[in-house]
Write a protein that holds these residues in place. Structure first.
Motif, PDB file in Angstrom:
ATOM      1  N   ALA A   1      18.167   2.554  14.481  1.00  0.00           N
ATOM      2  CA  ALA A   1      19.451   3.074  13.997  1.00  0.00           C
ATOM      3  C   ALA A   1      19.355   4.536  13.577  1.00  0.00           C
ATOM      4  O   ALA A   1      20.347   5.268  13.652  1.00  0.00           O
ATOM      5  CB  ALA A   1      19.956   2.231  12.828  1.00  0.00           C
ATOM      6  N   MET A   2      18.191   4.970  13.156  1.00  0.00           N
ATOM      7  CA  MET A   2      18.017   6.362  12.709  1.00  0.00           C
ATOM      8  C   MET A   2      18.142   7.342  13.868  1.00  0.00           C
ATOM      9  O   MET A   2      18.410   8.514  13.653  1.00  0.00           O
ATOM     10  CB  MET A   2      16.661   6.570  12.040  1.00  0.00           C
ATOM     11  N   MET A   3      17.946   6.874  15.072  1.00  0.00           N
ATOM     12  CA  MET A   3      18.011   7.753  16.227  1.00  0.00           C
ATOM     13  C   MET A   3      19.448   8.022  16.667  1.00  0.00           C
ATOM     14  O   MET A   3      19.684   8.838  17.537  1.00  0.00           O
ATOM     15  CB  MET A   3      17.226   7.156  17.392  1.00  0.00           C
TER      16      MET A   3
ATOM     17  N   PHE B   1      21.487   0.425   9.512  1.00  0.00           N
ATOM     18  CA  PHE B   1      20.083   0.717   9.207  1.00  0.00           C
ATOM     19  C   PHE B   1      19.346  -0.562   8.814  1.00  0.00           C
ATOM     20  O   PHE B   1      18.215  -0.795   9.237  1.00  0.00           O
ATOM     21  CB  PHE B   1      19.951   1.742   8.078  1.00  0.00           C
ATOM     22  N   VAL B   2      19.992  -1.387   7.989  1.00  0.00           N
ATOM     23  CA  VAL B   2      19.368  -2.631   7.529  1.00  0.00           C
ATOM     24  C   VAL B   2      19.192  -3.600   8.702  1.00  0.00           C
ATOM     25  O   VAL B   2      18.180  -4.273   8.799  1.00  0.00           O
ATOM     26  CB  VAL B   2      20.186  -3.273   6.380  1.00  0.00           C
ATOM     27  N   GLN B   3      20.145  -3.653   9.598  1.00  0.00           N
ATOM     28  CA  GLN B   3      20.053  -4.571  10.736  1.00  0.00           C
ATOM     29  C   GLN B   3      19.062  -4.106  11.797  1.00  0.00           C
ATOM     30  O   GLN B   3      18.303  -4.905  12.328  1.00  0.00           O
ATOM     31  CB  GLN B   3      21.436  -4.737  11.389  1.00  0.00           C
ATOM     32  N   GLU B   4      19.059  -2.794  12.101  1.00  0.00           N
ATOM     33  CA  GLU B   4      18.294  -2.295  13.236  1.00  0.00           C
ATOM     34  C   GLU B   4      17.007  -1.562  12.883  1.00  0.00           C
ATOM     35  O   GLU B   4      16.185  -1.315  13.756  1.00  0.00           O
ATOM     36  CB  GLU B   4      19.168  -1.346  14.068  1.00  0.00           C
ATOM     37  N   GLY B   5      16.840  -1.140  11.650  1.00  0.00           N
ATOM     38  CA  GLY B   5      15.655  -0.389  11.275  1.00  0.00           C
ATOM     39  C   GLY B   5      15.623   0.992  11.913  1.00  0.00           C
ATOM     40  O   GLY B   5      16.643   1.655  12.040  1.00  0.00           O
ATOM     41  N   MET B   6      14.441   1.422  12.350  1.00  0.00           N
ATOM     42  CA  MET B   6      14.250   2.774  12.883  1.00  0.00           C
ATOM     43  C   MET B   6      15.140   3.086  14.082  1.00  0.00           C
ATOM     44  O   MET B   6      15.541   4.231  14.270  1.00  0.00           O
ATOM     45  CB  MET B   6      12.791   3.007  13.283  1.00  0.00           C
TER      46      MET B   6
END
Length: 171
Positions: free
Chosen positions: A160-162, A153-158
């Protein structure tokens, strides 16, 4: 004008994690969506804020035989404060077994095993130190997997949420 324009349309919130125009109207935030999010709106807003500001977050993870010790910080005062609020809220959810991301197999397993996870939170001026441990071997696997997904999440942001995260197999 700035050479780099920041995007402002991220679904429900803008690039700073704030509610977008008209999001409380009948469309996106209609009856069905509000029912699904009941009791989660503040947590969701905090998560989205952190995801949209992921490049301002620094995170280290020290794997322990019985869990992890993480340090999550930001040089941005607002982001650091949001980290502190978010982790406290997630710890309270874990204690009450109020799942977040229940459709994600890893998060569902974490909440199913919440009573086996011990958490110590130390507030830092720019974030938090969190020690998550367990005496249960499967819960330790969940803690390690959770640390990995939060790093994502920290590396990829939104983006990663998908992605859904498989829960580790019990040995």
């Amino acid at each position: 004008q700035d050479a780099k324009k920041e995007p402002t349309d991220h679904g429900m919130m803008d690039h700073k994690g704030m509610m977008g125009k008209g999001m409380m109207g009948k469309g996106m935030m209609g009856k069905g969506m509000m029912g699904m999010m009941h009791g989660n709106m503040a947590d969701m807003m905090d998560i989205r804020y952190l995801l949209f500001n992921h490049e301002k977050i620094k995170r280290t993870v020290k794997r322990l035989p019985n869990g992890v010790e993480t340090v999550t910080t930001s040089g941005d005062e607002a982001v650091a404060g949001k980290i502190q609020v978010h982790v406290k809220a997630m710890y309270e959810r874990l204690q009450k077994k109020q799942a977040i991301r229940p459709m994600d197999p890893l998060f569902a397993a974490i909440f199913e095993n919440a009573d086996k996870i011990d958490i110590e939170i130390t507030k830092l001026p720019d974030g938090l130190r969190v020690k998550e441990t367990s005496k249960d071997a499967y819960a330790v696997m969940l803690i390690h997997a959770h640390a990995d997904v939060v790093d994502r999440f920290v590396q990829e942001g939104m983006a990663a949420m998908m992605k859904m995260t498989p829960a580790p197999k019990r040995e």
